[in-house]
Scaffold this motif. Structure first.
Motif, PDB file in Angstrom:
ATOM      1  N   SER A 162      -5.838   3.661   8.586  1.00 52.21           N
ATOM      2  CA  SER A 162      -5.250   4.942   8.934  1.00 52.21           C
ATOM      3  C   SER A 162      -4.364   4.718  10.147  1.00 52.21           C
ATOM      4  CB  SER A 162      -6.335   5.969   9.270  1.00 52.21           C
ATOM      5  OG  SER A 162      -5.737   7.135   9.791  1.00 52.21           O
ATOM      6  N   ILE A 163      -3.126   5.220  10.080  1.00 49.52           N
ATOM      7  CA  ILE A 163      -2.259   5.103  11.257  1.00 49.52           C
ATOM      8  C   ILE A 163      -2.162   6.445  11.962  1.00 49.52           C
ATOM      9  CG2 ILE A 163      -1.000   3.101  10.444  1.00 49.52           C
ATOM     10  CD1 ILE A 163       1.327   4.960   9.746  1.00 49.52           C
ATOM     11  N   GLY A 164      -3.107   7.314  11.655  1.00 47.14           N
ATOM     12  CA  GLY A 164      -3.176   8.596  12.325  1.00 47.14           C
ATOM     13  C   GLY A 164      -2.354   9.650  11.617  1.00 47.14           C
ATOM     14  N   SER A 165      -2.112  10.704  12.342  1.00 45.88           N
ATOM     15  CA  SER A 165      -1.385  11.833  11.788  1.00 45.88           C
ATOM     16  C   SER A 165       0.059  11.785  12.251  1.00 45.88           C
ATOM     17  CB  SER A 165      -2.041  13.136  12.233  1.00 45.88           C
ATOM     18  OG  SER A 165      -1.323  14.231  11.721  1.00 45.88           O
ATOM     19  N   LEU A 166       0.964  12.112  11.355  1.00 50.48           N
ATOM     20  CA  LEU A 166       2.375  12.179  11.705  1.00 50.48           C
ATOM     21  C   LEU A 166       2.787  13.624  11.937  1.00 50.48           C
ATOM     22  CD1 LEU A 166       3.771   9.514   9.239  1.00 50.48           C
ATOM     23  CD2 LEU A 166       2.964   9.230  11.566  1.00 50.48           C
ATOM     24  N   GLY A 167       1.818  14.462  12.236  1.00 49.34           N
ATOM     25  CA  GLY A 167       2.037  15.879  12.481  1.00 49.34           C
ATOM     26  C   GLY A 167       0.803  16.644  12.054  1.00 49.34           C
ATOM     27  N   LYS A 192       2.717  -3.979   0.277  1.00 47.43           N
ATOM     28  CA  LYS A 192       2.375  -3.142   1.424  1.00 47.43           C
ATOM     29  C   LYS A 192       2.795  -1.720   1.058  1.00 47.43           C
ATOM     30  CE  LYS A 192       5.034  -2.696   4.973  1.00 47.43           C
ATOM     31  NZ  LYS A 192       5.877  -2.912   6.121  1.00 47.43           N
ATOM     32  N   SER A 193       1.883  -0.788   1.207  1.00 42.74           N
ATOM     33  CA  SER A 193       2.175   0.606   0.892  1.00 42.74           C
ATOM     34  C   SER A 193       1.908   1.480   2.103  1.00 42.74           C
ATOM     35  CB  SER A 193       1.295   1.103  -0.263  1.00 42.74           C
ATOM     36  OG  SER A 193       1.522   0.353  -1.428  1.00 42.74           O
ATOM     37  N   VAL A 194       2.783   2.425   2.307  1.00 44.43           N
ATOM     38  CA  VAL A 194       2.566   3.485   3.276  1.00 44.43           C
ATOM     39  C   VAL A 194       2.315   4.735   2.455  1.00 44.43           C
ATOM     40  CG1 VAL A 194       3.569   4.880   5.114  1.00 44.43           C
ATOM     41  CG2 VAL A 194       4.012   2.420   5.036  1.00 44.43           C
ATOM     42  N   ILE A 195       1.194   5.391   2.710  1.00 39.88           N
ATOM     43  CA  ILE A 195       0.820   6.580   1.938  1.00 39.88           C
ATOM     44  C   ILE A 195       0.698   7.742   2.916  1.00 39.88           C
ATOM     45  CG2 ILE A 195      -0.825   7.591   0.330  1.00 39.88           C
ATOM     46  CD1 ILE A 195      -1.656   4.609  -0.291  1.00 39.88           C
ATOM     47  N   PHE A 196       1.515   8.748   2.695  1.00 41.22           N
ATOM     48  CA  PHE A 196       1.618   9.894   3.594  1.00 41.22           C
ATOM     49  C   PHE A 196       1.241  11.157   2.827  1.00 41.22           C
ATOM     50  CE2 PHE A 196       4.454  13.453   4.733  1.00 41.22           C
ATOM     51  CZ  PHE A 196       4.123  13.650   6.058  1.00 41.22           C
ATOM     52  N   PHE A 197       0.463  12.001   3.461  1.00 38.81           N
ATOM     53  CA  PHE A 197       0.083  13.284   2.865  1.00 38.81           C
ATOM     54  C   PHE A 197       0.594  14.416   3.742  1.00 38.81           C
ATOM     55  CE2 PHE A 197      -3.055  10.350   1.267  1.00 38.81           C
ATOM     56  CZ  PHE A 197      -3.290  10.776  -0.024  1.00 38.81           C
ATOM     57  N   ASP A 198       1.016  15.502   3.100  1.00 44.27           N
ATOM     58  CA  ASP A 198       1.361  16.716   3.829  1.00 44.27           C
ATOM     59  C   ASP A 198       0.580  17.856   3.193  1.00 44.27           C
ATOM     60  OD1 ASP A 198       2.449  18.960   5.080  1.00 44.27           O
ATOM     61  OD2 ASP A 198       4.441  18.039   5.216  1.00 44.27           O
ATOM     62  N   PHE A 199      -0.407  18.366   3.944  1.00 40.06           N
ATOM     63  CA  PHE A 199      -1.271  19.439   3.456  1.00 40.06           C
ATOM     64  C   PHE A 199      -0.812  20.817   3.922  1.00 40.06           C
ATOM     65  CE2 PHE A 199      -4.030  15.716   3.239  1.00 40.06           C
ATOM     66  CZ  PHE A 199      -4.556  15.865   1.963  1.00 40.06           C
ATOM     67  N   ASN A 200       0.417  20.942   4.345  1.00 42.59           N
ATOM     68  CA  ASN A 200       0.935  22.212   4.839  1.00 42.59           C
ATOM     69  C   ASN A 200       1.533  23.084   3.739  1.00 42.59           C
ATOM     70  OD1 ASN A 200       0.502  22.095   7.791  1.00 42.59           O
ATOM     71  ND2 ASN A 200       1.673  20.214   7.564  1.00 42.59           N
ATOM     72  N   PHE A 201       1.399  22.684   2.506  1.00 41.05           N
ATOM     73  CA  PHE A 201       1.926  23.443   1.379  1.00 41.05           C
ATOM     74  C   PHE A 201       0.771  23.908   0.491  1.00 41.05           C
ATOM     75  CE2 PHE A 201       5.052  20.249   2.623  1.00 41.05           C
ATOM     76  CZ  PHE A 201       6.110  21.070   2.968  1.00 41.05           C
ATOM     77  N   LYS A 202       1.037  24.905  -0.341  1.00 43.07           N
ATOM     78  CA  LYS A 202       0.001  25.401  -1.261  1.00 43.07           C
ATOM     79  C   LYS A 202      -0.533  24.254  -2.118  1.00 43.07           C
ATOM     80  CE  LYS A 202       0.918  27.711  -5.091  1.00 43.07           C
ATOM     81  NZ  LYS A 202       1.348  28.733  -6.026  1.00 43.07           N
ATOM     82  N   GLU A 206      -9.624  11.796   5.780  1.00 39.56           N
ATOM     83  CA  GLU A 206      -9.237  10.422   6.091  1.00 39.56           C
ATOM     84  C   GLU A 206     -10.355   9.444   5.711  1.00 39.56           C
ATOM     85  OE1 GLU A 206      -6.571  12.893   8.711  1.00 39.56           O
ATOM     86  OE2 GLU A 206      -8.547  13.055   7.847  1.00 39.56           O
ATOM     87  N   ASN A 207     -11.588   9.749   6.085  1.00 43.69           N
ATOM     88  CA  ASN A 207     -12.706   8.864   5.756  1.00 43.69           C
ATOM     89  C   ASN A 207     -12.931   8.776   4.248  1.00 43.69           C
ATOM     90  OD1 ASN A 207     -13.206   8.258   8.450  1.00 43.69           O
ATOM     91  ND2 ASN A 207     -14.630   9.951   8.697  1.00 43.69           N
ATOM     92  N   ALA A 208     -12.861   9.905   3.562  1.00 39.34           N
ATOM     93  CA  ALA A 208     -13.038   9.914   2.106  1.00 39.34           C
ATOM     94  C   ALA A 208     -11.927   9.125   1.421  1.00 39.34           C
ATOM     95  CB  ALA A 208     -13.085  11.350   1.586  1.00 39.34           C
ATOM     96  N   TYR A 209     -10.692   9.261   1.895  1.00 42.88           N
ATOM     97  CA  TYR A 209      -9.575   8.554   1.271  1.00 42.88           C
ATOM     98  C   TYR A 209      -9.687   7.047   1.494  1.00 42.88           C
ATOM     99  CZ  TYR A 209      -4.988   7.535  -0.540  1.00 42.88           C
ATOM    100  OH  TYR A 209      -3.963   7.035  -1.308  1.00 42.88           O
ATOM    101  N   LYS A 219      -0.980  16.023   8.479  1.00 40.11           N
ATOM    102  CA  LYS A 219      -0.124  15.002   7.865  1.00 40.11           C
ATOM    103  C   LYS A 219      -0.683  13.598   8.105  1.00 40.11           C
ATOM    104  CE  LYS A 219       4.066  17.756   8.395  1.00 40.11           C
ATOM    105  NZ  LYS A 219       5.440  17.779   8.928  1.00 40.11           N
ATOM    106  N   PRO A 220      -1.802  13.257   7.464  1.00 41.55           N
ATOM    107  CA  PRO A 220      -2.367  11.915   7.658  1.00 41.55           C
ATOM    108  C   PRO A 220      -1.521  10.849   6.962  1.00 41.55           C
ATOM    109  CG  PRO A 220      -3.632  13.124   6.028  1.00 41.55           C
ATOM    110  CD  PRO A 220      -2.613  14.082   6.576  1.00 41.55           C
ATOM    111  N   CYS A 221      -1.587   9.637   7.502  1.00 44.82           N
ATOM    112  CA  CYS A 221      -0.802   8.532   6.966  1.00 44.82           C
ATOM    113  C   CYS A 221      -1.643   7.256   7.002  1.00 44.82           C
ATOM    114  CB  CYS A 221       0.467   8.373   7.801  1.00 44.82           C
ATOM    115  SG  CYS A 221       1.710   7.318   7.044  1.00 44.82           S
TER     116      CYS A 221
END
Length: 164
Positions: free
Chosen positions: A94-99, A123-133, A76-79, A102-104
């Motif tokens: 950062s709006i925290g984790s959505l799971g 305005k952009s919402v950027i969501f990451f999901d690191f639960n996949f390969k 989160e800090n690096a991004y 899953k940072p957002c």
């Protein structure tokens, strides 16, 4: 105390008004008021692009070709620092984790930055999901002046997101 944005994300969704996307190992549900769009040339990791039928939001879904070792707060800090150094961006939160993993983030940037008479704020919402390969990033864009809240759209997509 729950943030206003997270509260919006927790609103219920009408599961009847969704379409299903499934192609090349990527699958998810999305609101039926979106159309499959052309992937921009400047998005080499994009697997699908969606555009809202009234033009108030577009969505890019990317699958990273590189593996990222996610570490909470380090990423989160690096991004945040990365986005702060991008041309045209002037705000990121950062709006925290959505799971789990899953940072957002919410960002603001200038559209048509070089044309002062046509300068608009995106305005952009950027969501990451690191639960996949291979990590997935979902980028939802809307013009600030449209006051469109895309969090419910993100909720529908992220809820059944899968990549094999």
């Amino acid at each position: 105390m729950e943030s206003e944005i997270m509260g919006l994300f927790r609103k219920s969704t009408d599961e009847k008004n969704i379409n299903k996307y499934k192609q090349n190992g990527l699958s998810f549900n999305y609101p039926n008021n979106y159309l499959i769009a052309n992937i921009p040339d400047n998005c080499p990791e994009c697997k699908v692009a969606l555009a809202k039928d009234d033009g108030k939001c577009d969505i890019l879904i990317e699958v990273s070709e590189e593996k990222i070792n996610y570490q909470k707060n380090v990423f989160e800090n690096a991004y945040i620092n990365y986005v702060k150094n991008l041309d045209g961006f002037f705000e990121i939160e950062s709006i925290g984790s959505l799971g789990n993993k899953k940072p957002c983030f919410i960002t603001k940037s200038y559209f048509n930055k070089n044309s002062l008479d046509k300068q608009e704020i995106v305005k952009s919402v950027i969501f990451f999901d690191f639960n996949f390969k291979n990590p997935i990033r979902i980028h939802l864009n809307s013009l600030l002046k449209d006051e469109y809240d895309c969090m419910n759209d993100l909720k529908i997509i992220s809820k059944n997101l899968n990549y094999k």
